[in-house]
Design a protein around this motif. Sequence first.
Motif, PDB file in Angstrom:
ATOM      1  N   GLY A 181      -3.973 -10.555 -12.501  1.00  0.00           N
ATOM      2  CA  GLY A 181      -2.854  -9.975 -11.615  1.00  0.00           C
ATOM      3  C   GLY A 181      -2.922 -10.650 -10.306  1.00  0.00           C
ATOM      4  N   VAL A 182      -2.376  -9.749  -9.316  1.00  0.00           N
ATOM      5  CA  VAL A 182      -2.546 -10.452  -7.997  1.00  0.00           C
ATOM      6  C   VAL A 182      -3.412  -9.943  -7.153  1.00  0.00           C
ATOM      7  CG1 VAL A 182      -0.060 -10.990  -8.151  1.00  0.00           C
ATOM      8  CG2 VAL A 182      -0.569  -8.872  -7.456  1.00  0.00           C
ATOM      9  N   HIS A 183      -3.738 -10.422  -5.914  1.00  0.00           N
ATOM     10  CA  HIS A 183      -4.929 -10.123  -4.957  1.00  0.00           C
ATOM     11  C   HIS A 183      -5.059  -8.717  -4.770  1.00  0.00           C
ATOM     12  CE1 HIS A 183      -7.513 -10.593  -1.697  1.00  0.00           C
ATOM     13  NE2 HIS A 183      -7.636 -11.736  -2.037  1.00  0.00           N
ATOM     14  N   PHE A 184      -3.952  -7.984  -4.342  1.00  0.00           N
ATOM     15  CA  PHE A 184      -4.159  -6.598  -3.961  1.00  0.00           C
ATOM     16  C   PHE A 184      -4.874  -5.832  -5.410  1.00  0.00           C
ATOM     17  CE2 PHE A 184       0.105  -6.194  -5.582  1.00  0.00           C
ATOM     18  CZ  PHE A 184      -0.080  -4.853  -6.273  1.00  0.00           C
ATOM     19  N   MET A 185      -4.377  -6.277  -6.370  1.00  0.00           N
ATOM     20  CA  MET A 185      -5.015  -5.463  -7.688  1.00  0.00           C
ATOM     21  C   MET A 185      -6.551  -5.502  -7.671  1.00  0.00           C
ATOM     22  SD  MET A 185      -1.979  -6.052 -10.360  1.00  0.00           S
ATOM     23  CE  MET A 185      -0.316  -5.320  -9.943  1.00  0.00           C
ATOM     24  N   ALA A 186      -6.738  -7.090  -7.684  1.00  0.00           N
ATOM     25  CA  ALA A 186      -8.356  -7.327  -7.894  1.00  0.00           C
ATOM     26  C   ALA A 186      -9.098  -6.626  -6.674  1.00  0.00           C
ATOM     27  CB  ALA A 186      -8.551  -8.842  -7.932  1.00  0.00           C
ATOM     28  N   GLU A 187      -8.511  -6.644  -5.322  1.00  0.00           N
ATOM     29  CA  GLU A 187      -9.098  -5.854  -4.203  1.00  0.00           C
ATOM     30  C   GLU A 187      -9.552  -4.585  -4.575  1.00  0.00           C
ATOM     31  OE1 GLU A 187      -8.211  -7.916  -0.109  1.00  0.00           O
ATOM     32  OE2 GLU A 187      -6.868  -6.265  -0.606  1.00  0.00           O
ATOM     33  N   THR A 188      -8.464  -3.845  -5.232  1.00  0.00           N
ATOM     34  CA  THR A 188      -8.530  -2.562  -5.334  1.00  0.00           C
ATOM     35  C   THR A 188      -9.661  -2.253  -6.321  1.00  0.00           C
ATOM     36  OG1 THR A 188      -6.063  -2.043  -5.007  1.00  0.00           O
ATOM     37  CG2 THR A 188      -7.249  -0.376  -6.282  1.00  0.00           C
ATOM     38  N   ALA A 189      -9.655  -3.036  -7.486  1.00  0.00           N
ATOM     39  CA  ALA A 189     -10.671  -3.095  -8.400  1.00  0.00           C
ATOM     40  C   ALA A 189     -12.098  -3.106  -7.597  1.00  0.00           C
ATOM     41  CB  ALA A 189     -10.533  -3.964  -9.647  1.00  0.00           C
ATOM     42  N   LYS A 190     -12.239  -3.987  -6.994  1.00  0.00           N
ATOM     43  CA  LYS A 190     -13.540  -4.519  -5.885  1.00  0.00           C
ATOM     44  C   LYS A 190     -13.847  -3.332  -5.063  1.00  0.00           C
ATOM     45  CE  LYS A 190     -16.951  -6.950  -4.616  1.00  0.00           C
ATOM     46  NZ  LYS A 190     -18.292  -7.199  -5.578  1.00  0.00           N
ATOM     47  N   ILE A 191     -12.854  -2.515  -4.524  1.00  0.00           N
ATOM     48  CA  ILE A 191     -12.988  -1.361  -3.683  1.00  0.00           C
ATOM     49  C   ILE A 191     -13.814  -0.074  -4.502  1.00  0.00           C
ATOM     50  CG2 ILE A 191     -11.903   0.565  -2.223  1.00  0.00           C
ATOM     51  CD1 ILE A 191      -9.806  -1.833  -1.378  1.00  0.00           C
ATOM     52  N   LEU A 192     -13.266  -0.132  -5.936  1.00  0.00           N
ATOM     53  CA  LEU A 192     -13.728   0.876  -6.556  1.00  0.00           C
ATOM     54  C   LEU A 192     -15.005   0.511  -7.426  1.00  0.00           C
ATOM     55  CD1 LEU A 192     -10.423   1.676  -8.412  1.00  0.00           C
ATOM     56  CD2 LEU A 192     -11.649   3.284  -7.229  1.00  0.00           C
ATOM     57  N   ASN A 193     -15.559  -0.730  -7.346  1.00  0.00           N
ATOM     58  CA  ASN A 193     -16.506  -1.323  -7.913  1.00  0.00           C
ATOM     59  C   ASN A 193     -17.550  -2.294  -7.090  1.00  0.00           C
ATOM     60  OD1 ASN A 193     -16.343  -0.214 -10.967  1.00  0.00           O
ATOM     61  ND2 ASN A 193     -14.409  -1.101 -10.158  1.00  0.00           N
ATOM     62  N   PRO A 194     -18.042  -1.873  -5.899  1.00  0.00           N
ATOM     63  CA  PRO A 194     -18.576  -2.859  -5.040  1.00  0.00           C
ATOM     64  C   PRO A 194     -19.651  -3.534  -5.551  1.00  0.00           C
ATOM     65  CG  PRO A 194     -18.878  -0.511  -4.305  1.00  0.00           C
ATOM     66  CD  PRO A 194     -18.013  -0.503  -5.241  1.00  0.00           C
ATOM     67  N   GLY A 241      -0.722 -13.958  -4.724  1.00  0.00           N
ATOM     68  CA  GLY A 241      -0.617 -12.900  -3.622  1.00  0.00           C
ATOM     69  C   GLY A 241       0.526 -12.189  -3.935  1.00  0.00           C
ATOM     70  N   CYS A 242       1.132 -11.625  -2.889  1.00  0.00           N
ATOM     71  CA  CYS A 242       2.365 -10.674  -3.271  1.00  0.00           C
ATOM     72  C   CYS A 242       3.359 -10.512  -2.048  1.00  0.00           C
ATOM     73  CB  CYS A 242       1.613  -9.307  -3.633  1.00  0.00           C
ATOM     74  SG  CYS A 242       2.986  -7.988  -3.511  1.00  0.00           S
ATOM     75  N   SER A 243       4.418 -10.686  -2.285  1.00  0.00           N
ATOM     76  CA  SER A 243       5.381 -10.777  -0.981  1.00  0.00           C
ATOM     77  C   SER A 243       5.288  -9.372  -0.192  1.00  0.00           C
ATOM     78  CB  SER A 243       6.618 -11.031  -1.492  1.00  0.00           C
ATOM     79  OG  SER A 243       7.250 -10.391  -2.101  1.00  0.00           O
ATOM     80  N   LEU A 244       5.052  -8.593  -1.104  1.00  0.00           N
ATOM     81  CA  LEU A 244       5.250  -7.174  -0.450  1.00  0.00           C
ATOM     82  C   LEU A 244       3.842  -6.767   0.419  1.00  0.00           C
ATOM     83  CD1 LEU A 244       7.036  -4.532  -0.394  1.00  0.00           C
ATOM     84  CD2 LEU A 244       6.236  -4.034  -2.839  1.00  0.00           C
ATOM     85  N   ALA A 245       2.921  -6.972  -0.027  1.00  0.00           N
ATOM     86  CA  ALA A 245       1.701  -7.035   0.598  1.00  0.00           C
ATOM     87  C   ALA A 245       1.878  -8.019   1.927  1.00  0.00           C
ATOM     88  CB  ALA A 245       0.296  -7.508  -0.014  1.00  0.00           C
ATOM     89  N   GLU A 246       2.387  -9.036   1.967  1.00  0.00           N
ATOM     90  CA  GLU A 246       2.324  -9.837   3.054  1.00  0.00           C
ATOM     91  C   GLU A 246       3.426  -9.410   4.130  1.00  0.00           C
ATOM     92  OE1 GLU A 246       3.194 -13.956   1.256  1.00  0.00           O
ATOM     93  OE2 GLU A 246       1.402 -13.800   0.368  1.00  0.00           O
ATOM     94  N   SER A 247       4.197  -8.618   3.662  1.00  0.00           N
ATOM     95  CA  SER A 247       5.432  -8.094   4.554  1.00  0.00           C
ATOM     96  C   SER A 247       4.699  -6.952   5.442  1.00  0.00           C
ATOM     97  CB  SER A 247       6.475  -7.484   3.860  1.00  0.00           C
ATOM     98  OG  SER A 247       6.284  -6.504   3.161  1.00  0.00           O
ATOM     99  N   CYS A 248       3.307  -6.678   5.225  1.00  0.00           N
ATOM    100  CA  CYS A 248       2.853  -5.581   6.055  1.00  0.00           C
ATOM    101  C   CYS A 248       1.348  -6.235   6.698  1.00  0.00           C
ATOM    102  CB  CYS A 248       2.398  -4.330   4.992  1.00  0.00           C
ATOM    103  SG  CYS A 248       2.163  -2.977   6.351  1.00  0.00           S
ATOM    104  N   PRO A 249       1.494  -6.770   7.917  1.00  0.00           N
ATOM    105  CA  PRO A 249       0.333  -7.194   8.353  1.00  0.00           C
ATOM    106  C   PRO A 249      -0.479  -6.114   9.044  1.00  0.00           C
ATOM    107  CG  PRO A 249       2.279  -8.081   9.489  1.00  0.00           C
ATOM    108  CD  PRO A 249       2.735  -7.126   8.618  1.00  0.00           C
ATOM    109  N   PRO A 250      -1.828  -6.317   9.016  1.00  0.00           N
ATOM    110  CA  PRO A 250      -2.590  -4.954   9.479  1.00  0.00           C
ATOM    111  C   PRO A 250      -2.553  -4.747  11.103  1.00  0.00           C
ATOM    112  CG  PRO A 250      -4.071  -6.478   8.061  1.00  0.00           C
ATOM    113  CD  PRO A 250      -2.604  -7.160   8.263  1.00  0.00           C
ATOM    114  N   GLU A 251      -2.397  -5.920  11.815  1.00  0.00           N
ATOM    115  CA  GLU A 251      -2.448  -5.595  13.422  1.00  0.00           C
ATOM    116  C   GLU A 251      -1.073  -5.108  13.556  1.00  0.00           C
ATOM    117  OE1 GLU A 251      -2.529  -8.030  17.394  1.00  0.00           O
ATOM    118  OE2 GLU A 251      -3.221  -9.119  15.683  1.00  0.00           O
TER     119      GLU A 251
END
Length: 308
Positions: A57-70, A82-92
Amino acid sequence: MDFKEKIKQLKKEKKAVVLAHYYQVPEIQEVADYVGDSLGLSQKAAETDAAIIVFAGVHFMAETAKILNPSKTVLLPDLEAGCSLAESCPPEAFGKFVDTHPDHTVVTYVNCSAEIKALTDIVCTSSNALKIIASLPEDRPIIFAPDRNLGRYIMKKTGRTMLLWDGSCVVHEAFSIDKLIALCKEYPGHKVIAHPESEEHILKTATYVGSTSGMIEYVKTHPTDKFIVATEAGILHKMQEAVPMAELIPAPAKEDNTCACSECAYMKVNTMKKLYECLLNESPQIEVAKDIREKALIPIERMLELSK
Ligand code: 13P
Ligand code: SF4
């Protein structure tokens, strides 16, 4: 090389599970242990006892799996997924936005980075967004990010006002309303079904709006009907398998779109070769910093609890 057989062998040897999104190429979906939408994939990631999770899948999905399974190894065949939607929201920038509205509950669509989830009160997917919003007291002000189209759709369905982040998905915004109207005229017996990441004018033409798994469930209730499908074209593989008698046409994209049928370039960077190599080499792995992971886990767990 027969990647399918090699992948199957490695999965067994390494006690690995392959989780794939509906937008992956058909060969990857066929070799996966589970194919699903974002919610289903998070639920599978939360309950698996496999030692290694390969996220097709894409990065945010794998990241969610890692957060659930450290403590587990989480692999993504290509870190460029990646994902254009995820990129459209910079953390800062998002952090500043949240800080200027301290009384608001922050709801984010799962299509965002771990940093954004760490700033979130509750996560949602397109499957459970209406339920998550309905779970919040009616007088509670809400920030919704990053997808403005899904946000607008939720507001319309629930009658609630939310402060929307101005993000979007390049794939779902690529559908052409003019071409869609022309197609509906050419095929008057076809019903439009659409993903809520699509623009409002596309959603207005639809008889059903829902997540990828929601769309598949919907066509299963009308197995001999004809549909124009407004989401990423990869869904057609499992959808057609579910309703072999139905006629399915992908919704048309705008002229300037590189692909005529709206494919997600991020999802499609994963290939069978990369899937095989990442399982063989156990790389690239997904890592999430402890402080971010611990904060991001809370809104994900809230969502999973509310989705039972
Ligand atoms: P769902 O699979 O949750 O419907 O989301 C679609 C999507 O765009 C995933 O990136
Ligand atoms: Fe992101 Fe859109 Fe691709 Fe989904 S289809 S991964 S939202 S860019």
